[in-house]
Design a protein around this motif. Structure first.
Motif, mmCIF file in Angstrom:
data_model
loop_
_atom_site.group_PDB
_atom_site.id
_atom_site.type_symbol
_atom_site.label_atom_id
_atom_site.label_comp_id
_atom_site.label_asym_id
_atom_site.label_seq_id
_atom_site.Cartn_x
_atom_site.Cartn_y
_atom_site.Cartn_z
ATOM 1 N N ARG A 63 0.891 -1.059 0.007
ATOM 2 C CA ARG A 63 -0.071 -0.072 -0.092
ATOM 3 C C ARG A 63 1.018 1.297 0.010
ATOM 4 O O ARG A 63 0.410 2.380 -0.857
ATOM 5 C CB ARG A 63 -0.857 0.027 1.114
ATOM 6 C CG ARG A 63 -1.763 1.470 1.359
ATOM 7 C CD ARG A 63 -2.842 1.203 2.490
ATOM 8 N NE ARG A 63 -3.757 0.210 2.352
ATOM 9 C CZ ARG A 63 -4.816 0.313 1.472
ATOM 10 N NH1 ARG A 63 -5.119 1.468 1.102
ATOM 11 N NH2 ARG A 63 -5.770 -0.742 1.730
ATOM 12 N N LEU A 66 2.463 1.916 -3.426
ATOM 13 C CA LEU A 66 1.486 2.036 -4.294
ATOM 14 C C LEU A 66 1.023 3.738 -3.911
ATOM 15 O O LEU A 66 0.928 4.792 -5.010
ATOM 16 C CB LEU A 66 0.036 1.565 -4.509
ATOM 17 C CG LEU A 66 0.133 -0.109 -4.834
ATOM 18 C CD1 LEU A 66 -0.988 -0.800 -4.273
ATOM 19 C CD2 LEU A 66 0.829 -0.160 -6.291
ATOM 20 N N GLU A 67 1.010 4.197 -2.765
ATOM 21 C CA GLU A 67 0.390 5.418 -2.521
ATOM 22 C C GLU A 67 1.521 6.595 -2.949
ATOM 23 O O GLU A 67 1.129 7.680 -3.315
ATOM 24 C CB GLU A 67 0.231 5.791 -0.983
ATOM 25 C CG GLU A 67 -0.834 4.988 -0.439
ATOM 26 C CD GLU A 67 -1.067 5.001 0.883
ATOM 27 O OE1 GLU A 67 -0.094 5.322 1.702
ATOM 28 O OE2 GLU A 67 -2.192 4.681 1.465
ATOM 29 N N ILE A 76 -4.045 2.497 -9.937
ATOM 30 C CA ILE A 76 -3.914 2.631 -8.615
ATOM 31 C C ILE A 76 -4.968 3.503 -7.859
ATOM 32 O O ILE A 76 -5.606 2.919 -6.940
ATOM 33 C CB ILE A 76 -2.477 3.456 -8.283
ATOM 34 C CG1 ILE A 76 -1.389 2.554 -8.801
ATOM 35 C CG2 ILE A 76 -2.291 3.752 -6.785
ATOM 36 C CD1 ILE A 76 0.047 3.132 -8.573
ATOM 37 N N LEU A 80 -6.838 1.002 -5.159
ATOM 38 C CA LEU A 80 -6.115 1.436 -3.896
ATOM 39 C C LEU A 80 -7.411 1.790 -2.819
ATOM 40 O O LEU A 80 -7.276 0.992 -1.600
ATOM 41 C CB LEU A 80 -5.205 2.732 -3.872
ATOM 42 C CG LEU A 80 -4.436 2.739 -2.398
ATOM 43 C CD1 LEU A 80 -3.680 1.463 -2.200
ATOM 44 C CD2 LEU A 80 -3.569 3.891 -2.656
ATOM 45 N N MET A 83 -8.669 -1.800 -1.752
ATOM 46 C CA MET A 83 -7.446 -2.747 -2.114
ATOM 47 C C MET A 83 -7.696 -4.070 -1.373
ATOM 48 O O MET A 83 -7.546 -5.223 -1.729
ATOM 49 C CB MET A 83 -6.165 -2.247 -1.614
ATOM 50 C CG MET A 83 -5.039 -2.994 -1.473
ATOM 51 S SD MET A 83 -3.306 -2.192 -1.150
ATOM 52 C CE MET A 83 -2.337 -3.577 -1.221
#
Length: 219
Positions: A63, A66-67, A76, A80, A83
Motif C-alpha cells: 500500500r 502504491l500511494e 492505482i 487502492l 484494496m
C-alpha cells in the motif's frame, strides 16, 4: 514469486531454473527437520500468527509503495480505495483482457503510440483524438451497444466500475465479457493493420527472437 506464471512456464523450465526454485524449499525443509529433531514441533497457532503478521506487513508495504507510485496512477487510484476487498475476493478471475482495460496497456491508440507502434494517439474506431483505455470503456461510440448491455453502472470511472465488479459475480462477469468482446476486436483490427501491404514500417510485426519462438509454438 516462485509460482508466478507457473502454469505457463512449467514446461519450459531448465534444470538451472528448477535448481533455483528448489533452493529456498530445501532451506525451509532443513529448518523444519532440525526443529523436529530437537523435539520442537511447529506450533500451528504460532505458525498462523506469524503468517498473518507477515501478510499484513506485506500488504502495508504494498500500500505504501502504491500511494507513492508515479506510474499507473489511473489503476492505482481505482484499486487502492478497495484494496482489501480486491485482495480478499473469492470470485472474479483477472483475465488478460480485463487487465488490459484496467491497466491501459493494450490495443489502445494512446498506448500503441507511446511504445512506437502507431503514428498518433487517435482512436481508429471513432476518430477521437486520444484512444485511452478509459475512452474505450466510457466514450467510444463503436462500443456503445456492448457498454450498455454489460456495464451496469452510471458512473463509468474506473473506480466505480471496479467497485461494481467487486459487488457481485454477475457484474464481474459482465465486465469481463465486455473486455473480452471489445479487446478481441481491437486486437484483430491491429493485426489487420500490421498485415496490410501498405502498412507503415512502425506497424509491421516484430521479427525478434521472442516473436519467432511464439510463432513456432502457435498451432
Amino acid at each position: 514469486m516462485a509460482l508466478y506464471g507457473a502454469p505457463i512456464r512449467a514446461g519450459r523450465m531448465t534444470e538451472r531454473t528448477k535448481a533455483l526454485i528448489r533452493r529456498p524449499q530445501r532451506v525451509v525443509a532443513q529448518r523444519t527437520v532440525d526443529a523436529r529433531t530437537r523435539g520442537e514441533p511447529p506450533d500451528p497457532e504460532e505458525d498462523e500468527r506469524v503468517a498473518r503478521a507477515a501478510k499484513e506487513h506485506l500488504r502495508q508495504q504494498w500500500r505504501d509503495t502504491l500511494e507513492n507510485g508515479h506510474y499507473g496512477i489511473r489503476t492505482i487510484g481505482a484499486i487502492l480505495p478497495v484494496m482489501e476487498e480486491w485482495l480478499d475476493r473469492r470470485r472474479g478471475v483477472l483475465t488478460y483482457r480485463v487487465t488490459q482495460v484496467v491497466s491501459g496497456h493494450g490495443c489502445f491508440g494512446h498506448y500503441l503510440h507511446r511504445i512506437g507502434r502507431e503514428p498518433s494517439t487517435q482512436c481508429l474506431d471513432c476518430g477521437a483524438d486520444d484512444d485511452t483505455a478509459q475512452h474505450t470503456l466510457q466514450e467510444c461510440n463503436r462500443w456503445a451497444g456492448e457498454r450498455v448491455a454489460a456495464i451496469e453502472v452510471v458512473d463509468l470511472s474506473l473506480h466505480s466500475v471496479i467497485a461494481a465488479m467487486l459487488s457481485s459475480e454477475r457484474k464481474w462477469n459482465a465486465m469481463a465479457s465486455f473486455c473480452e468482446h471489445v479487446m478481441s476486436q481491437k486486437e484483430a483490427a491491429e493485426r489487420e493493420r500490421e498485415a496490410a501491404a501498405d502498412a507503415l514500417p512502425l506497424r509491421c510485426r516484430r521479427q525478434g527472437r521472442r516473436r519467432r519462438a511464439f510463432v513456432r509454438q502457435d498451432p
